[in-house]
Design a protein around this motif. Structure first.
Motif, PDB file in Angstrom:
ATOM      1  N   ARG A 139      60.972 -15.233  73.235  1.00  0.00           N
ATOM      2  CA  ARG A 139      61.650 -15.825  72.083  1.00  0.00           C
ATOM      3  C   ARG A 139      62.970 -16.453  72.500  1.00  0.00           C
ATOM      4  NH1 ARG A 139      64.416 -11.731  68.319  1.00  0.00           N
ATOM      5  NH2 ARG A 139      65.866 -11.964  70.059  1.00  0.00           N
ATOM      6  N   ASP A 140      63.730 -15.747  73.352  1.00  0.00           N
ATOM      7  CA  ASP A 140      65.014 -16.287  73.806  1.00  0.00           C
ATOM      8  C   ASP A 140      64.819 -17.584  74.590  1.00  0.00           C
ATOM      9  OD1 ASP A 140      66.401 -14.172  72.671  1.00  0.00           O
ATOM     10  OD2 ASP A 140      66.442 -12.990  74.526  1.00  0.00           O
ATOM     11  N   GLN A 142      62.236 -19.650  74.527  1.00  0.00           N
ATOM     12  CA  GLN A 142      61.733 -20.714  73.649  1.00  0.00           C
ATOM     13  C   GLN A 142      62.843 -21.285  72.766  1.00  0.00           C
ATOM     14  OE1 GLN A 142      58.457 -18.708  71.701  1.00  0.00           O
ATOM     15  NE2 GLN A 142      56.950 -19.539  73.157  1.00  0.00           N
ATOM     16  N   ASP A 143      63.764 -20.426  72.325  1.00  0.00           N
ATOM     17  CA  ASP A 143      64.883 -20.916  71.516  1.00  0.00           C
ATOM     18  C   ASP A 143      65.767 -21.853  72.329  1.00  0.00           C
ATOM     19  OD1 ASP A 143      64.056 -19.601  69.283  1.00  0.00           O
ATOM     20  OD2 ASP A 143      65.502 -17.951  69.428  1.00  0.00           O
ATOM     21  N   ARG A 146      63.989 -25.120  72.786  1.00  0.00           N
ATOM     22  CA  ARG A 146      63.952 -25.899  71.557  1.00  0.00           C
ATOM     23  C   ARG A 146      65.309 -26.531  71.243  1.00  0.00           C
ATOM     24  NH1 ARG A 146      65.568 -24.083  66.829  1.00  0.00           N
ATOM     25  NH2 ARG A 146      65.393 -21.910  67.521  1.00  0.00           N
ATOM     26  N   ILE A 147      66.390 -25.770  71.488  1.00  0.00           N
ATOM     27  CA  ILE A 147      67.721 -26.236  71.088  1.00  0.00           C
ATOM     28  C   ILE A 147      68.321 -27.219  72.098  1.00  0.00           C
ATOM     29  CG2 ILE A 147      70.089 -25.509  70.571  1.00  0.00           C
ATOM     30  CD1 ILE A 147      68.868 -22.803  69.631  1.00  0.00           C
ATOM     31  N   ALA A 199      70.893 -17.597  74.854  1.00  0.00           N
ATOM     32  CA  ALA A 199      70.100 -17.949  73.676  1.00  0.00           C
ATOM     33  C   ALA A 199      70.841 -17.574  72.402  1.00  0.00           C
ATOM     34  CB  ALA A 199      68.739 -17.240  73.731  1.00  0.00           C
ATOM     35  N   GLU A 200      71.466 -16.407  72.405  1.00  0.00           N
ATOM     36  CA  GLU A 200      72.204 -15.967  71.225  1.00  0.00           C
ATOM     37  C   GLU A 200      73.391 -16.897  70.955  1.00  0.00           C
ATOM     38  OE1 GLU A 200      73.106 -13.893  67.867  1.00  0.00           O
ATOM     39  OE2 GLU A 200      71.299 -13.804  69.104  1.00  0.00           O
ATOM     40  N   ARG A 203      71.966 -19.973  69.352  1.00  0.00           N
ATOM     41  CA  ARG A 203      71.512 -19.679  67.982  1.00  0.00           C
ATOM     42  C   ARG A 203      72.696 -19.621  67.028  1.00  0.00           C
ATOM     43  NH1 ARG A 203      67.213 -16.339  70.490  1.00  0.00           N
ATOM     44  NH2 ARG A 203      68.653 -14.589  70.622  1.00  0.00           N
TER      45      ARG A 203
END
Length: 207
Positions: A139-140, A142-143, A146-147, A199-200, A203
């Motif tokens: 998930r990290d 992929q985020d 994506r970003i 990633a955080e 986000r």
């Protein structure tokens, strides 16, 4: 025949090897007011007694290093044992060897089953942790992809991110051996944790 009845039958058909009064007293007490559960189910042996004989029976147990627990049932004093080691000692003291061997066989089998269950539960819990961590890693990554794209990551993190995406459930050790140069499990964990922090950060910017 119940296990408790087998014990009584063995007492009736065997003769003590010595004149120890404590041994004889416990044997007689079991014959007259003793019982125990099937060891395949649980460990519990008890003796019903009245106030007059309770202390003498307690003294007889003490001779063999035993200290029973006590409670009252319908006004009757009950001395009981729930530890396998104590029950084994009593069966030995009463010289009911056939019952002792059967009890110990049940005990070994139960201990083995418990050990197997503990191992299986630990393995299942560990597998759950690995899967949960893998899902979080993917998930990290992929985020980030994506970003901003994985190219925003340092080269050493890009390599590990690509392997994790391709092999989501590979162990940290396996991932480490595929890196150039190879690194340890702790090194892989450190880099994945760093990816999680990055990633955080992205986000939060997106929020």
């Amino acid at each position: 025949m119940s296990f408790s009845s087998k014990v009584k039958q063995e007492i009736l058909t065997t003769t003590p090897t010595d004149s120890c009064w404590e041994r004889a007293y416990i044997r007689q007490a079991y014959l007259s007011a003793g019982t125990m559960t099937d060891p395949k189910k649980s460990y519990h042996m008890e003796f019903a007694t009245d106030q007059l004989y309770k202390q003498r029976l307690t003294d007889a147990f003490a001779f063999f290093g035993l200290s029973p627990k006590k409670f009252k049932r319908k006004g009757v004093d009950i001395l009981y044992f729930k530890e396998a080691e104590q029950i084994s000692t009593i069966l030995t003291a009463m010289e009911t060897l056939d019952a002792l061997f059967e009890f110990e066989n049940c005990r070994v089998e139960k201990d083995m089953n418990n050990a197997i269950n503990r191992t299986a539960n630990a393995a299942a819990a560990n597998a759950d942790k690995v899967i949960s961590a893998s899902v979080r890693h993917v998930r990290d990554i992929q985020d980030i992809q994506r970003i901003v794209g994985l190219s925003a990551l340092p080269p050493n993190l890009v390599q590990i991110a690509q392997i994790r995406l391709e092999q989501p459930f590979a162990t940290l050790e396996d991932i480490g051996t595929q890196l150039t140069p190879p690194i340890s499990k702790s090194g892989v964990n450190h880099r994945l944790r760093r990816i999680g922090e990055i990633a955080e950060k992205y986000r939060r910017k997106g929020d």
